[in-house]
Design a protein around this motif. Structure first.
Motif, PDB file in Angstrom:
ATOM      1  N   ALA A 177       0.575  -1.403  -0.136  1.00 43.60           N
ATOM      2  CA  ALA A 177      -0.417   0.185   0.103  1.00 43.60           C
ATOM      3  C   ALA A 177       0.850   1.269   0.292  1.00 43.60           C
ATOM      4  N   TYR A 178       0.411   1.713  -0.259  1.00 44.02           N
ATOM      5  CA  TYR A 178       0.850   3.830  -0.881  1.00 44.02           C
ATOM      6  C   TYR A 178       0.568   5.122  -0.039  1.00 44.02           C
ATOM      7  N   GLY A 179       1.885   4.770   1.155  1.00 42.94           N
ATOM      8  CA  GLY A 179       1.385   5.662   2.304  1.00 42.94           C
ATOM      9  C   GLY A 179       1.569   7.240   2.030  1.00 42.94           C
ATOM     10  N   LEU A 180       0.630   8.772   2.093  1.00 43.61           N
ATOM     11  CA  LEU A 180       1.264   9.478   2.267  1.00 43.61           C
ATOM     12  C   LEU A 180       0.039  10.707   2.584  1.00 43.61           C
ATOM     13  N   THR A 181      -0.870  10.320   2.378  1.00 45.12           N
ATOM     14  CA  THR A 181      -1.844  11.345   3.507  1.00 45.12           C
ATOM     15  C   THR A 181      -2.352  10.968   4.985  1.00 45.12           C
ATOM     16  N   GLU A 182      -2.304  11.395   5.250  1.00 45.48           N
ATOM     17  CA  GLU A 182      -2.413  11.864   6.826  1.00 45.48           C
ATOM     18  C   GLU A 182      -3.793  12.613   7.013  1.00 45.48           C
ATOM     19  N   ALA A 216      -3.215  16.239   6.683  1.00 43.19           N
ATOM     20  CA  ALA A 216      -2.645  16.857   5.069  1.00 43.19           C
ATOM     21  C   ALA A 216      -3.388  15.573   4.225  1.00 43.19           C
ATOM     22  N   GLY A 217      -3.898  16.013   3.006  1.00 41.24           N
ATOM     23  CA  GLY A 217      -4.141  15.109   1.779  1.00 41.24           C
ATOM     24  C   GLY A 217      -3.593  16.189   0.647  1.00 41.24           C
ATOM     25  N   SER A 218      -4.056  17.272   0.246  1.00 47.59           N
ATOM     26  CA  SER A 218      -3.936  17.993  -1.140  1.00 47.59           C
ATOM     27  C   SER A 218      -2.406  19.061  -0.987  1.00 47.59           C
ATOM     28  N   ASP A 219      -1.968  18.656   0.847  1.00 41.45           N
ATOM     29  CA  ASP A 219      -1.164  19.785   0.782  1.00 41.45           C
ATOM     30  C   ASP A 219       0.049  18.896   1.210  1.00 41.45           C
ATOM     31  N   THR A 254      -3.708   7.574   7.064  1.00 45.67           N
ATOM     32  CA  THR A 254      -5.330   8.098   6.634  1.00 45.67           C
ATOM     33  C   THR A 254      -5.910   7.769   5.322  1.00 45.67           C
ATOM     34  N   TRP A 255      -6.139   6.850   5.159  1.00 49.00           N
ATOM     35  CA  TRP A 255      -7.502   7.031   3.681  1.00 49.00           C
ATOM     36  C   TRP A 255      -6.470   6.588   2.917  1.00 49.00           C
ATOM     37  N   ILE A 256      -5.575   4.835   3.127  1.00 48.52           N
ATOM     38  CA  ILE A 256      -4.445   4.567   2.552  1.00 48.52           C
ATOM     39  C   ILE A 256      -5.621   3.061   2.060  1.00 48.52           C
ATOM     40  N   THR A 257      -6.041   3.333   0.593  1.00 47.59           N
ATOM     41  CA  THR A 257      -6.396   2.315   0.232  1.00 47.59           C
ATOM     42  C   THR A 257      -5.284   0.142   0.678  1.00 47.59           C
ATOM     43  N   ASN A 258      -6.144  -0.584   1.075  1.00 48.83           N
ATOM     44  CA  ASN A 258      -5.488  -1.809   0.983  1.00 48.83           C
ATOM     45  C   ASN A 258      -4.688  -1.595   2.546  1.00 48.83           C
ATOM     46  N   LYS A 267     -17.589   9.387  -7.909  1.00 48.64           N
ATOM     47  CA  LYS A 267     -17.406  10.213  -7.724  1.00 48.64           C
ATOM     48  C   LYS A 267     -15.667  10.235  -6.946  1.00 48.64           C
ATOM     49  N   ILE A 268     -15.222   9.389  -6.367  1.00 51.44           N
ATOM     50  CA  ILE A 268     -13.911   9.367  -5.508  1.00 51.44           C
ATOM     51  C   ILE A 268     -12.927   9.916  -7.010  1.00 51.44           C
ATOM     52  N   TYR A 269     -13.054   9.458  -7.791  1.00 48.77           N
ATOM     53  CA  TYR A 269     -11.632  10.007  -9.635  1.00 48.77           C
ATOM     54  C   TYR A 269     -11.456  11.514  -9.221  1.00 48.77           C
ATOM     55  N   GLN A 270     -12.741  12.373  -8.148  1.00 55.50           N
ATOM     56  CA  GLN A 270     -12.933  13.567  -8.349  1.00 55.50           C
ATOM     57  C   GLN A 270     -11.825  13.828  -7.246  1.00 55.50           C
ATOM     58  N   ILE A 271     -11.790  13.414  -6.074  1.00 56.49           N
ATOM     59  CA  ILE A 271     -10.917  13.510  -4.730  1.00 56.49           C
ATOM     60  C   ILE A 271     -10.051  12.782  -4.777  1.00 56.49           C
ATOM     61  N   TYR A 272      -9.678  10.982  -4.688  1.00 55.42           N
ATOM     62  CA  TYR A 272      -7.528  10.876  -4.564  1.00 55.42           C
ATOM     63  C   TYR A 272      -6.660  11.251  -5.928  1.00 55.42           C
ATOM     64  N   GLU A 273      -5.434  10.627  -5.804  1.00 55.26           N
ATOM     65  CA  GLU A 273      -4.815  11.550  -6.534  1.00 55.26           C
ATOM     66  C   GLU A 273      -4.740  13.110  -7.106  1.00 55.26           C
ATOM     67  N   GLY A 274      -4.710  14.098  -5.874  1.00 55.65           N
ATOM     68  CA  GLY A 274      -4.798  14.994  -5.742  1.00 55.65           C
ATOM     69  C   GLY A 274      -6.702  15.105  -6.686  1.00 55.65           C
ATOM     70  N   THR A 275      -7.282  15.860  -6.504  1.00 55.44           N
ATOM     71  CA  THR A 275      -8.323  16.577  -6.337  1.00 55.44           C
ATOM     72  C   THR A 275      -8.531  17.147  -7.483  1.00 55.44           C
ATOM     73  N   SER A 276      -9.817  17.091  -7.740  1.00 56.59           N
ATOM     74  CA  SER A 276      -9.891  18.276  -9.112  1.00 56.59           C
ATOM     75  C   SER A 276      -9.609  19.261  -8.639  1.00 56.59           C
ATOM     76  N   GLN A 277      -9.816  20.093  -7.747  1.00 54.77           N
ATOM     77  CA  GLN A 277      -9.502  21.772  -7.878  1.00 54.77           C
ATOM     78  C   GLN A 277      -7.852  21.303  -7.901  1.00 54.77           C
ATOM     79  N   ILE A 278      -7.578  20.880  -6.976  1.00 53.14           N
ATOM     80  CA  ILE A 278      -5.521  20.512  -7.477  1.00 53.14           C
ATOM     81  C   ILE A 278      -4.719  20.421  -8.293  1.00 53.14           C
ATOM     82  N   ARG A 329      -6.825  21.328 -10.995  1.00 59.41           N
ATOM     83  CA  ARG A 329      -6.974  23.073 -11.804  1.00 59.41           C
ATOM     84  C   ARG A 329      -5.559  24.088 -11.388  1.00 59.41           C
ATOM     85  N   VAL A 330      -5.041  23.705 -10.141  1.00 59.17           N
ATOM     86  CA  VAL A 330      -4.171  24.074  -9.630  1.00 59.17           C
ATOM     87  C   VAL A 330      -2.892  24.264 -10.209  1.00 59.17           C
ATOM     88  N   ILE A 331      -2.993  23.076 -10.665  1.00 58.99           N
ATOM     89  CA  ILE A 331      -1.235  22.492 -11.708  1.00 58.99           C
ATOM     90  C   ILE A 331      -1.513  23.214 -13.062  1.00 58.99           C
TER      91      ILE A 331
HETATM   92  C1  LIG Z   1     -11.386   6.255  -0.808  1.00 61.77           C
HETATM   93  C2  LIG Z   1      -9.894   7.124  -0.590  1.00 61.77           C
HETATM   94  C3  LIG Z   1      -8.445   6.315  -1.080  1.00 61.77           C
HETATM   95  C4  LIG Z   1      -7.745   6.998  -1.289  1.00 61.77           C
HETATM   96  N1  LIG Z   1      -6.775   6.578  -1.249  1.00 61.77           N
HETATM   97  C5  LIG Z   1      -5.483   6.816  -1.006  1.00 61.77           C
HETATM   98  C6  LIG Z   1      -4.238   5.609  -0.574  1.00 61.77           C
HETATM   99  O1  LIG Z   1      -4.074   4.913  -0.881  1.00 61.77           O
HETATM  100  N2  LIG Z   1      -3.097   6.730  -0.452  1.00 61.77           N
HETATM  101  C7  LIG Z   1      -2.783   7.859   0.228  1.00 61.77           C
HETATM  102  O2  LIG Z   1      -1.949   8.097   0.280  1.00 61.77           O
HETATM  103  N3  LIG Z   1      -4.261   8.642   0.193  1.00 61.77           N
HETATM  104  C8  LIG Z   1      -5.431   8.229  -0.393  1.00 61.77           C
HETATM  105  N4  LIG Z   1      -6.027   9.055  -0.218  1.00 61.77           N
HETATM  106  C9  LIG Z   1      -6.190  10.253  -0.097  1.00 61.77           C
HETATM  107  C10 LIG Z   1      -6.549  11.209  -0.794  1.00 61.77           C
HETATM  108  O3  LIG Z   1      -5.577  11.356  -1.960  1.00 61.77           O
HETATM  109  C11 LIG Z   1      -6.812  12.497  -0.768  1.00 61.77           C
HETATM  110  O4  LIG Z   1      -8.197  12.588  -0.071  1.00 61.77           O
HETATM  111  C12 LIG Z   1      -6.850  13.293  -1.082  1.00 61.77           C
HETATM  112  O5  LIG Z   1      -5.958  13.889  -1.750  1.00 61.77           O
HETATM  113  C13 LIG Z   1      -7.914  14.859  -0.833  1.00 61.77           C
HETATM  114  O6  LIG Z   1      -6.920  15.116   0.720  1.00 61.77           O
HETATM  115  P1  LIG Z   1      -7.639  15.400   1.683  1.00 61.77           P
HETATM  116  O7  LIG Z   1      -8.681  14.434   1.741  1.00 61.77           O
HETATM  117  O8  LIG Z   1      -6.995  15.730   2.646  1.00 61.77           O
HETATM  118  O9  LIG Z   1      -8.263  16.949   1.496  1.00 61.77           O
HETATM  119  P2  LIG Z   1      -7.623  18.314   1.388  1.00 61.77           P
HETATM  120  O10 LIG Z   1      -6.890  18.241   1.038  1.00 61.77           O
HETATM  121  O11 LIG Z   1      -8.238  19.103   3.035  1.00 61.77           O
HETATM  122  O12 LIG Z   1      -9.004  19.471   1.056  1.00 61.77           O
HETATM  123  C14 LIG Z   1     -10.409  19.433   0.874  1.00 61.77           C
HETATM  124  C15 LIG Z   1     -11.474  20.217  -0.324  1.00 61.77           C
HETATM  125  O13 LIG Z   1     -10.031  21.049   0.178  1.00 61.77           O
HETATM  126  C16 LIG Z   1      -9.832  21.754  -1.300  1.00 61.77           C
HETATM  127  N5  LIG Z   1      -8.500  22.267  -1.772  1.00 61.77           N
HETATM  128  C17 LIG Z   1      -7.939  21.875  -0.935  1.00 61.77           C
HETATM  129  N6  LIG Z   1      -6.391  23.059  -1.221  1.00 61.77           N
HETATM  130  C18 LIG Z   1      -6.939  23.785  -2.441  1.00 61.77           C
HETATM  131  C19 LIG Z   1      -5.971  24.238  -2.955  1.00 61.77           C
HETATM  132  N7  LIG Z   1      -4.941  25.078  -2.857  1.00 61.77           N
HETATM  133  N8  LIG Z   1      -7.322  25.101  -3.824  1.00 61.77           N
HETATM  134  C20 LIG Z   1      -8.233  25.119  -4.378  1.00 61.77           C
HETATM  135  N9  LIG Z   1      -9.439  23.980  -2.999  1.00 61.77           N
HETATM  136  C21 LIG Z   1      -8.253  22.819  -2.275  1.00 61.77           C
HETATM  137  C22 LIG Z   1      -9.804  20.142  -2.424  1.00 61.77           C
HETATM  138  O14 LIG Z   1     -10.057  20.110  -3.377  1.00 61.77           O
HETATM  139  C23 LIG Z   1     -10.702  19.536  -1.557  1.00 61.77           C
HETATM  140  O15 LIG Z   1     -12.423  19.912  -1.990  1.00 61.77           O
HETATM  141  C24 LIG Z   1      -7.790   8.347  -0.665  1.00 61.77           C
HETATM  142  C25 LIG Z   1      -9.116   8.666  -0.433  1.00 61.77           C
HETATM  143  C26 LIG Z   1     -10.100   8.779  -0.512  1.00 61.77           C
HETATM  144  C27 LIG Z   1     -11.605   9.285   0.099  1.00 61.77           C
END
Ligand SMILES: Cc1cc2nc3c(=O)[nH]c(=O)nc-3n(C[C@H](O)[C@H](O)[C@H](O)COP(=O)(O)OP(=O)(O)OC[C@H]3O[C@@H](n4cnc5c(N)ncnc54)[C@H](O)[C@@H]3O)c2cc1C
Length: 380
Positions: A123-128, A131-134, A156-160, A358-369, A371-373
């Protein structure tokens, strides 16, 4: 010159993955969605068929597909069920840091012995929690002490995570620095101080278990650091260059399935004495689905093609990820509309597709992130 055709190997891989999705995944997708069981039988079959660990180089026993090849596999498997596909794909995500930054001993042990020869899971452990997007804001620390690193923190949110045998963990070797203070490690599940939480109940992709990883005074040998100290952020970014196209490909698979289901249903379902597809309101909606799915696929292929050629794909991967995720969400939502009341029922497949999308707009960098890039690249 541009060539929009697959070569023989790509065609073979696509057909194998599609057959597996059609015959093995699709019939059990609903079962894993409702039971919440982990799809072990499919993982084992995928391993045997070479549909798991697809990016592991041939010298370590893997199929050694390039990123485009992995996209082709992911699209087909996600067409069957994106939860099962995600569970199957995670070893690839966790393998990338080892492939990109690991030394020979690390590759031979974890890619060869563990993942390929012994069917172990990673499994791949980056998110805490904080700290997700950041990404650079992670708080897990790795402090060097007596010839080892001592890791403390949680992911947290670590798949597998609930079933993994090992993790690639990103931690701060210099907690006072942001991205320059990050390093990456391979951490084994059995080591003292490593524990995992229960699968988190979530909206969709129920077959892909997601959970927490806790690290309490975990002693990690120096030889388990990937690359040099301080290279963790760069490794994570290089992984994104590869994982964003492959995750976007899975989003395309979900959207393609929603399109296929919509075409079939719109021809079968009659209202006012004719098939609902005879209404422009329906046929235009389905036409938009088809157009968007194809456009998303082309963006995915281009982002994969660039990185496979060793070229910068940061903007292309962000295009692919943002667009394919939005297409998956819109297409599946419209598919529910095409099905009418039946679309809202768990008896029909499109309700699950919409939840999974729905998850595709969230993991591996949200749809907002993404667009930031894109904005950063444009206004650089
Ligand atoms: C089902 C699932 C599986 C996952 N699997 C993994 C995994 O295997 N390994 C892993 O490491 N992570 C995993 N993740 C974590 C995932 O990558 C993060 O949830 C994601 O990067 C968003 O981080 P966050 O949830 O902390 O949201 P936040 O970063 O808190 O963001 C909350 C909201 O604010 C917006 N936002 C934040 N910063 C900005 C900005 N600068 N500009 C505009 N909008 C902003 C975001 O787009 C979002 O809408 C998983 C998540 C889920 C839900």
């Amino acid at each position: 010159m541009l060539d929009f055709q697959f070569n023989d190997e790509q065609r073979m891989v696509r057909d194998l993955a599609h057959q597996f999705a059609e015959k093995e995944i699709k019939p059990v997708a609903e079962h894993y969605d409702t039971s919440g069981e982990y799809p072990w039988p499919l993982i084992r079959q995928g391993l045997q068929l070479g549909l798991m660990n697809v990016n592991i180089p041939e010298q370590y026993g893997g199929p050694g597909l390039d990123v485009l090849g992995e996209c082709i596999v992911n699209e087909e498997l996600a067409w069957g069920c994106s939860g099962i596909q995600t569970a199957m794909m995670l070893n690839s995500l966790a393998s990338w840091p080892i492939i990109l930054a690991g030394n020979e001993a690390q590759k031979s042990k974890y890619l060869g012995d563990w993942l390929m020869d012994n069917g172990k899971m990673a499994a791949y452990g980056l998110t805490e929690p904080g700290a997700g997007s950041d990404v650079a804001g992670i708080k897990t620390t790795a402090i060097r002490k007596n010839g080892a690193y001592v890791l403390n923190g949680s992911k947290t949110w670590i798949t597998n995570a609930p079933i993994a045998d090992c993790f690639v963990i990103f931690a701060k070797t210099d907690p006072s620095a942001r991205h320059r203070g990050m390093s990456a490690f391979v951490v084994e599940k059995d080591w003292p101080g490593v524990s995992t939480g229960k699968p988190i109940h979530k909206l969709g992709q129920h077959a892909a278990w997601t959970g927490e990883v806790f690290l309490q005074d975990v002693e990690v040998p120096v030889e388990n650091r990937l690359g040099e100290e301080g290279q963790g952020f760069m490794i994570a970014m290089k992984v994104f260059d590869r994982s964003r196209p492959t995750v976007s490909a899975a989003a395309v698979g979900v959207a393609q399935r929603a399109l296929d289901e919509s075409v079939r249903y719109a021809n079968e379902r009659h209202a006012f004495g004719k098939p609902i597809s005879a209404n422009q309101g329906i046929s235009f909606m389905v036409a938009d689905m088809a157009m968007n799915v194809e456009a998303a696929r082309l963006l995915v292929y281009k982002s994969a093609w660039l990185v496979d050629r060793g070229e910068n794909n940061v903007k292309a991967a962000a295009f692919a990820k943002a667009f394919a995720a939005d297409v998956a969400m819109k297409t599946t939502t419209d598919a529910v509309q095409v099905f009418g009341g039946y679309g809202y029922s768990a008896e029909y497949p499109v309700e699950k597709l919409m939840r999974d999308a729905k998850i595709y707009q969230i993991y591996e960098g949200t749809s907002q992130i993404q667009r930031v890039i894109i904005g950063r690249e444009l206004f650089r």
